[in-house]
Design an enzyme around this catalytic site. Sequence first.
Site, PDB file in Angstrom:
ATOM      1  N   ASP A   8       0.834  -1.213   0.000  1.00  0.00           N
ATOM      2  CA  ASP A   8       0.000   0.000   0.000  1.00  0.00           C
ATOM      3  C   ASP A   8       0.867   1.262   0.000  1.00  0.00           C
ATOM      4  O   ASP A   8       1.635   1.493   0.939  1.00  0.00           O
ATOM      5  CB  ASP A   8      -0.893   0.020   1.235  1.00  0.00           C
ATOM      6  N   ASN A  40      -3.931   4.165  -1.858  1.00  0.00           N
ATOM      7  CA  ASN A  40      -3.713   5.321  -0.973  1.00  0.00           C
ATOM      8  C   ASN A  40      -2.822   6.383  -1.616  1.00  0.00           C
ATOM      9  O   ASN A  40      -2.246   7.221  -0.929  1.00  0.00           O
ATOM     10  CB  ASN A  40      -3.076   4.876   0.352  1.00  0.00           C
ATOM     11  N   ASN A  67     -10.186  -1.269  -0.577  1.00  0.00           N
ATOM     12  CA  ASN A  67     -11.406  -0.650  -0.069  1.00  0.00           C
ATOM     13  C   ASN A  67     -11.450   0.856  -0.296  1.00  0.00           C
ATOM     14  O   ASN A  67     -12.516   1.464  -0.222  1.00  0.00           O
ATOM     15  CB  ASN A  67     -11.575  -0.958   1.422  1.00  0.00           C
ATOM     16  N   HIS A  68     -10.290   1.475  -0.592  1.00  0.00           N
ATOM     17  CA  HIS A  68     -10.266   2.915  -0.890  1.00  0.00           C
ATOM     18  C   HIS A  68     -10.304   3.195  -2.393  1.00  0.00           C
ATOM     19  O   HIS A  68     -10.065   4.339  -2.806  1.00  0.00           O
ATOM     20  CB  HIS A  68      -9.031   3.567  -0.273  1.00  0.00           C
ATOM     21  N   HIS A 158      -6.435  -8.232  -0.323  1.00  0.00           N
ATOM     22  CA  HIS A 158      -6.544  -6.999   0.457  1.00  0.00           C
ATOM     23  C   HIS A 158      -7.440  -7.290   1.658  1.00  0.00           C
ATOM     24  O   HIS A 158      -8.663  -7.333   1.549  1.00  0.00           O
ATOM     25  CB  HIS A 158      -7.150  -5.904  -0.416  1.00  0.00           C
ATOM     26  N   HIS A 183      -3.177  -4.097   2.802  1.00  0.00           N
ATOM     27  CA  HIS A 183      -4.192  -3.406   3.597  1.00  0.00           C
ATOM     28  C   HIS A 183      -3.740  -3.026   4.998  1.00  0.00           C
ATOM     29  O   HIS A 183      -4.058  -1.925   5.465  1.00  0.00           O
ATOM     30  CB  HIS A 183      -5.501  -4.193   3.715  1.00  0.00           C
ATOM     31  N   HIS A 185      -0.799  -2.305   6.235  1.00  0.00           N
ATOM     32  CA  HIS A 185       0.308  -1.341   6.233  1.00  0.00           C
ATOM     33  C   HIS A 185       1.454  -1.762   7.145  1.00  0.00           C
ATOM     34  O   HIS A 185       2.420  -1.009   7.312  1.00  0.00           O
ATOM     35  CB  HIS A 185      -0.151   0.067   6.621  1.00  0.00           C
TER      36      HIS A 185
END
Length: 267
Positions: A8, A40, A67-68, A158, A183, A185
């Site tokens: 990410d 991100n 999800n982002h 993810h 996901h 991080h």
Amino acid sequence: MKVLYFGDTFARPGREAVKAAMTKLVPQHQIDFVVVNGENFAHGNGILPEMADEFIHYGVDVITTGNHAWDQKQIIPYMNSSTRLIRPANYPDHPSYRVPGRGVAVVESKRRPGLRLGVVQVMGRVFMDALDCPFRAAEKEVNRLDELGVQCILVDFHGEASSEKQAFAYFMDGKASAVVGSHSHVQTADERILPGGTAAITDVGMCGCFDSVIGVKKEISIQKFLTKRPAKFEPAEGPGGYGAVVIDINESNGKARSILRLRETII
């Protein structure tokens, strides 16, 4: 075949770290394909079309999300037309409520013409949105790639829960060349080759400012935990670093030979 995967990538420090790392790592490891999780890219929230274009032109072969994926609305028409920016394949798929974009990409090596890599992304369901089953969705997409003659396949899972990620890796063992987690991080130290020849790691970690709480200014995150009040997260500014893996795949059978975990602050 050598595949370089970056976890990410969070805001400007992460983007700059990935570009600097590519300059170093691609020739050092004789990389054939570069895959980056870019959900991100845009100040920690989603990805913009111009950012996707920049990294593809820089040499990234596939950008995954998560999800982002939908945080920046400008990305929706871009995602519909792009073959290199993908979102989780286990979003609901029905003609009357079709989700933009695609969950699979197939790319050809610039360095070795004719060499192909399939990239699939799915999203977990534990502590995440209740999407379709990621296990069945990934198996379906990998079988489709196999029918197309694509033997070398990387799956970006993810997800939040380590147990779900690990169960998924074992489920895909022998079906995919590699399963890399994204996901959380936070990089895990469990890179390995599973019995069926699949390289796996629970989470590759993030690319961004390591002097942070998963990329966010630590003072903001601490205050949120102390007070339980809503807080607008801001990306941490400072030296950027990267979390990545280099996966060596036998292109004759799609089995992984090795997986090398990398983590370095470089800016």
